[in-house]
Design a protein around this motif. Structure first.
Motif, PDB file in Angstrom:
ATOM      1  N   VAL A 235     -16.297  34.309  -2.449  1.00  0.00           N
ATOM      2  CA  VAL A 235     -16.986  34.913  -3.323  1.00  0.00           C
ATOM      3  C   VAL A 235     -18.362  35.455  -2.425  1.00  0.00           C
ATOM      4  O   VAL A 235     -18.913  36.613  -2.652  1.00  0.00           O
ATOM      5  CB  VAL A 235     -17.587  33.990  -4.319  1.00  0.00           C
ATOM      6  N   ARG A 236     -18.707  34.474  -1.295  1.00  0.00           N
ATOM      7  CA  ARG A 236     -19.808  34.808  -0.361  1.00  0.00           C
ATOM      8  C   ARG A 236     -19.804  36.240   0.071  1.00  0.00           C
ATOM      9  O   ARG A 236     -20.596  36.870   0.329  1.00  0.00           O
ATOM     10  CB  ARG A 236     -20.057  33.867   0.441  1.00  0.00           C
ATOM     11  N   ASP A 237     -18.450  36.652   0.511  1.00  0.00           N
ATOM     12  CA  ASP A 237     -18.053  37.833   1.204  1.00  0.00           C
ATOM     13  C   ASP A 237     -18.540  38.924   0.097  1.00  0.00           C
ATOM     14  O   ASP A 237     -18.698  40.153   0.876  1.00  0.00           O
ATOM     15  CB  ASP A 237     -16.692  37.715   1.550  1.00  0.00           C
ATOM     16  N   ILE A 238     -18.530  39.055  -1.017  1.00  0.00           N
ATOM     17  CA  ILE A 238     -19.064  40.117  -1.931  1.00  0.00           C
ATOM     18  C   ILE A 238     -20.403  40.276  -1.644  1.00  0.00           C
ATOM     19  O   ILE A 238     -20.601  41.485  -1.485  1.00  0.00           O
ATOM     20  CB  ILE A 238     -18.595  39.674  -3.064  1.00  0.00           C
ATOM     21  N   GLY A 239     -21.059  39.231  -1.730  1.00  0.00           N
ATOM     22  CA  GLY A 239     -22.705  39.371  -1.791  1.00  0.00           C
ATOM     23  C   GLY A 239     -23.082  39.991  -0.292  1.00  0.00           C
ATOM     24  O   GLY A 239     -23.955  40.525  -0.110  1.00  0.00           O
ATOM     25  N   THR A 240     -22.226  39.506   0.913  1.00  0.00           N
ATOM     26  CA  THR A 240     -22.728  39.637   2.120  1.00  0.00           C
ATOM     27  C   THR A 240     -22.259  41.328   2.358  1.00  0.00           C
ATOM     28  O   THR A 240     -23.128  42.004   2.810  1.00  0.00           O
ATOM     29  CB  THR A 240     -21.570  39.064   2.893  1.00  0.00           C
ATOM     30  N   ALA A 241     -21.318  41.728   1.662  1.00  0.00           N
ATOM     31  CA  ALA A 241     -20.958  43.259   1.763  1.00  0.00           C
ATOM     32  C   ALA A 241     -21.757  44.157   1.120  1.00  0.00           C
ATOM     33  O   ALA A 241     -22.427  45.022   1.461  1.00  0.00           O
ATOM     34  CB  ALA A 241     -19.622  43.503   1.280  1.00  0.00           C
ATOM     35  N   ILE A 242     -22.507  43.543  -0.415  1.00  0.00           N
ATOM     36  CA  ILE A 242     -23.425  44.344  -0.973  1.00  0.00           C
ATOM     37  C   ILE A 242     -24.657  44.368  -0.156  1.00  0.00           C
ATOM     38  O   ILE A 242     -25.474  45.498   0.096  1.00  0.00           O
ATOM     39  CB  ILE A 242     -23.617  43.710  -2.271  1.00  0.00           C
ATOM     40  N   GLU A 243     -25.231  43.520   0.336  1.00  0.00           N
ATOM     41  CA  GLU A 243     -26.451  43.357   1.156  1.00  0.00           C
ATOM     42  C   GLU A 243     -26.557  44.249   2.334  1.00  0.00           C
ATOM     43  O   GLU A 243     -27.356  44.751   2.697  1.00  0.00           O
ATOM     44  CB  GLU A 243     -26.831  41.749   1.386  1.00  0.00           C
ATOM     45  N   ARG A 244     -25.524  44.205   3.300  1.00  0.00           N
ATOM     46  CA  ARG A 244     -25.126  44.834   4.442  1.00  0.00           C
ATOM     47  C   ARG A 244     -25.360  46.412   4.131  1.00  0.00           C
ATOM     48  O   ARG A 244     -26.192  47.088   5.011  1.00  0.00           O
ATOM     49  CB  ARG A 244     -23.936  44.663   5.064  1.00  0.00           C
ATOM     50  N   THR A 245     -24.582  46.785   3.166  1.00  0.00           N
ATOM     51  CA  THR A 245     -24.700  47.977   2.957  1.00  0.00           C
ATOM     52  C   THR A 245     -26.265  48.714   2.199  1.00  0.00           C
ATOM     53  O   THR A 245     -26.743  49.605   2.690  1.00  0.00           O
ATOM     54  CB  THR A 245     -23.738  48.533   1.521  1.00  0.00           C
ATOM     55  N   ILE A 246     -26.776  47.748   1.543  1.00  0.00           N
ATOM     56  CA  ILE A 246     -28.175  47.889   1.055  1.00  0.00           C
ATOM     57  C   ILE A 246     -29.211  48.201   2.203  1.00  0.00           C
ATOM     58  O   ILE A 246     -30.002  48.932   2.332  1.00  0.00           O
ATOM     59  CB  ILE A 246     -28.538  47.073  -0.204  1.00  0.00           C
ATOM     60  N   GLU A 247     -29.105  47.185   3.092  1.00  0.00           N
ATOM     61  CA  GLU A 247     -30.037  46.918   4.356  1.00  0.00           C
ATOM     62  C   GLU A 247     -29.701  48.318   5.210  1.00  0.00           C
ATOM     63  O   GLU A 247     -30.649  48.779   5.648  1.00  0.00           O
ATOM     64  CB  GLU A 247     -29.733  45.841   4.956  1.00  0.00           C
ATOM     65  N   ALA A 248     -28.500  48.800   5.392  1.00  0.00           N
ATOM     66  CA  ALA A 248     -28.301  49.665   6.145  1.00  0.00           C
ATOM     67  C   ALA A 248     -28.852  51.171   5.670  1.00  0.00           C
ATOM     68  O   ALA A 248     -29.012  52.035   6.247  1.00  0.00           O
ATOM     69  CB  ALA A 248     -26.672  50.014   6.527  1.00  0.00           C
ATOM     70  N   ARG A 249     -28.960  51.320   4.235  1.00  0.00           N
ATOM     71  CA  ARG A 249     -29.326  52.439   3.728  1.00  0.00           C
ATOM     72  C   ARG A 249     -30.817  52.721   3.500  1.00  0.00           C
ATOM     73  O   ARG A 249     -31.227  53.714   3.525  1.00  0.00           O
ATOM     74  CB  ARG A 249     -28.861  52.671   2.320  1.00  0.00           C
ATOM     75  N   GLY A 250     -31.628  51.694   3.337  1.00  0.00           N
ATOM     76  CA  GLY A 250     -33.196  51.814   3.257  1.00  0.00           C
ATOM     77  C   GLY A 250     -33.741  50.647   2.963  1.00  0.00           C
ATOM     78  O   GLY A 250     -33.255  49.398   3.005  1.00  0.00           O
ATOM     79  N   ASP A 251     -35.212  50.727   2.711  1.00  0.00           N
ATOM     80  CA  ASP A 251     -35.890  49.380   2.511  1.00  0.00           C
ATOM     81  C   ASP A 251     -36.056  49.366   0.755  1.00  0.00           C
ATOM     82  O   ASP A 251     -37.196  49.571   0.308  1.00  0.00           O
ATOM     83  CB  ASP A 251     -37.422  49.801   2.860  1.00  0.00           C
ATOM     84  N   TYR A 252     -34.971  48.704   0.278  1.00  0.00           N
ATOM     85  CA  TYR A 252     -34.887  48.421  -1.203  1.00  0.00           C
ATOM     86  C   TYR A 252     -35.199  47.043  -1.400  1.00  0.00           C
ATOM     87  O   TYR A 252     -34.810  46.182  -0.682  1.00  0.00           O
ATOM     88  CB  TYR A 252     -33.335  48.739  -1.519  1.00  0.00           C
ATOM     89  N   GLY A 253     -35.675  46.703  -2.711  1.00  0.00           N
ATOM     90  CA  GLY A 253     -35.521  45.381  -3.179  1.00  0.00           C
ATOM     91  C   GLY A 253     -34.259  45.002  -3.622  1.00  0.00           C
ATOM     92  O   GLY A 253     -33.903  45.871  -4.706  1.00  0.00           O
ATOM     93  N   ILE A 254     -33.787  43.823  -3.464  1.00  0.00           N
ATOM     94  CA  ILE A 254     -32.510  43.492  -4.004  1.00  0.00           C
ATOM     95  C   ILE A 254     -33.148  42.252  -4.994  1.00  0.00           C
ATOM     96  O   ILE A 254     -33.501  41.249  -4.471  1.00  0.00           O
ATOM     97  CB  ILE A 254     -31.644  42.877  -2.942  1.00  0.00           C
ATOM     98  N   VAL A 255     -32.641  42.557  -6.097  1.00  0.00           N
ATOM     99  CA  VAL A 255     -33.238  41.521  -7.302  1.00  0.00           C
ATOM    100  C   VAL A 255     -32.213  40.383  -7.285  1.00  0.00           C
ATOM    101  O   VAL A 255     -30.835  40.543  -7.212  1.00  0.00           O
ATOM    102  CB  VAL A 255     -32.861  42.307  -8.728  1.00  0.00           C
ATOM    103  N   GLU A 256     -32.744  39.301  -7.169  1.00  0.00           N
ATOM    104  CA  GLU A 256     -31.963  37.917  -6.798  1.00  0.00           C
ATOM    105  C   GLU A 256     -31.729  37.259  -8.056  1.00  0.00           C
ATOM    106  O   GLU A 256     -30.799  36.327  -8.052  1.00  0.00           O
ATOM    107  CB  GLU A 256     -32.686  37.248  -5.826  1.00  0.00           C
ATOM    108  N   GLU A 257     -32.529  37.498  -9.146  1.00  0.00           N
ATOM    109  CA  GLU A 257     -32.541  36.549 -10.157  1.00  0.00           C
ATOM    110  C   GLU A 257     -31.356  36.586 -10.927  1.00  0.00           C
ATOM    111  O   GLU A 257     -30.842  35.898 -11.812  1.00  0.00           O
ATOM    112  CB  GLU A 257     -33.675  36.427 -11.141  1.00  0.00           C
ATOM    113  N   TYR A 258     -30.454  37.884 -11.031  1.00  0.00           N
ATOM    114  CA  TYR A 258     -29.649  38.044 -11.782  1.00  0.00           C
ATOM    115  C   TYR A 258     -28.239  38.566 -10.680  1.00  0.00           C
ATOM    116  O   TYR A 258     -28.505  39.370  -9.709  1.00  0.00           O
ATOM    117  CB  TYR A 258     -29.971  39.309 -12.525  1.00  0.00           C
ATOM    118  N   GLY A 259     -27.133  38.361 -11.358  1.00  0.00           N
ATOM    119  CA  GLY A 259     -26.125  38.708 -10.393  1.00  0.00           C
ATOM    120  C   GLY A 259     -24.775  38.485 -11.213  1.00  0.00           C
ATOM    121  O   GLY A 259     -24.714  38.757 -12.553  1.00  0.00           O
ATOM    122  N   GLY A 260     -23.639  38.859 -10.547  1.00  0.00           N
ATOM    123  CA  GLY A 260     -22.359  39.036 -11.030  1.00  0.00           C
ATOM    124  C   GLY A 260     -21.734  37.702 -11.770  1.00  0.00           C
ATOM    125  O   GLY A 260     -22.213  36.577 -11.749  1.00  0.00           O
ATOM    126  N   HIS A 261     -20.367  37.669 -12.196  1.00  0.00           N
ATOM    127  CA  HIS A 261     -19.895  36.248 -12.904  1.00  0.00           C
ATOM    128  C   HIS A 261     -18.445  36.681 -13.055  1.00  0.00           C
ATOM    129  O   HIS A 261     -17.997  37.749 -13.030  1.00  0.00           O
ATOM    130  CB  HIS A 261     -20.552  36.151 -14.354  1.00  0.00           C
TER     131      HIS A 261
END
Length: 271
Positions: free
Chosen positions: A145-171
């Motif tokens: 499951v960790r691989d999913i979040g890692t892939a998401i974060e890598r894409t976001i960080e590569a694209r720009g200076d966005y805020g990643i909301v941490e309080e809510y997630g998938g299930h």
């Protein structure tokens, strides 16, 4: 407890996912200047009834509607009201359905009006959706499951200076809308459960144009960014299969997007 589905049960999940996908298309077409979130809620109720499905949002924890409609700086869980959409707004639709006991859940963020949104807003939507598909592409049997979040974060960080909301997630999703395991949208030290065929997850990154901090309004549902920055939210329900990810809430099963990423798509075999 993590729920693993048989092939027959996955067919039921796909049927529920198609209901969600079809109704999303109808609601998206109705997002025009002057329409209201309550209009979308009425559409969702009508379309669910026409398909013999029910809402998994209505009444969940006391939620009063069939769809979450979140506008601009509302990240998630917006309660439909009578405020008209304005040209240039962005609207997130988070919607789910239950069919024959199986749940589907998906979200999308779209701009209002015929014109192109400002560049930073257009990029926000593209980058959030691309991050979702990066996470989906990581859903291969044998991974974690960790691989999913890692892939998401890598894409976001590569694209720009966005805020990643941490309080809510998938299930996890299946015979209930929210099940184990929790799916974070960023890399963590915990590996999480192994991805095995029959596991179904809802993956849903949420990012902002500013900081990641949020607060909940007095209605105890609506989540807004602290700094007033606009937010995007995309989600699909996906099954892990021996053939690759099967996107249950995409009309084509995810085939086009996954094949563009060079990832084997179970949709090619399953539809």
């Amino acid at each position: 407890m993590t729920e693993i589905k048989s092939p027959e049960q996955l067919a039921g999940m796909r049927a529920a996912g198609l209901v969600v996908a079809e109704i999303h298309e109808v609601m998206r077409a109705a997002i025009v200047p002057g329409a209201t979130p309550r209009d979308l809620d009425a559409i969702a109720r009508r379309e669910l009834a026409a398909r013999g499905a029910t809402s998994n949002f209505l009444g969940y924890g006391g939620f009063p509607a069939t769809v979450c409609v979140s506008v601009n700086d509302v990240v998630v869980h917006g309660i439909p009201d009578a405020t008209p959409f304005a040209d240039g707004d962005i609207v997130s639709l988070d919607f789910g359905a239950v069919l024959d006991g199986w749940h589907g859940d998906a979200a999308v963020t779209v701009p209002v009006g015929a014109g192109e949104p400002p560049d930073e807003v257009a990029r926000l939507l593209v980058d959030c959706e691309d991050a979702l598909w990066s996470g989906i592409a990581a859903m291969r049997a044998g991974r974690r499951v960790r691989d999913i979040g890692t892939a998401i974060e890598r894409t976001i960080e590569a694209r720009g200076d966005y805020g990643i909301v941490e309080e809510y997630g998938g299930h996890g999703i299946g015979t209930a809308m929210h099940m184990d395991p929790h799916v974070m949208n960023y890399r963590t030290r915990q590996r999480g459960p192994k991805l095995v065929p029959g596991l179904c997850l809802a993956v849903e990154p949420m990012i902002t144009l500013g900081g990641p901090e949020t607060h909940v309004l007095d209605d105890e549902w609506t989540v807004k960014t602290d700094d007033g920055s606009w937010a995007a939210h995309f989600e699909h329900s996906i099954a892990v299969t021996p053939d690759g990810p099967w996107v249950l809430t995409a009309l084509d099963g995810g085939a086009a997007r996954l094949e563009a990423l060079g990832v084997p798509a179970a949709a090619a075999q399953r539809g």
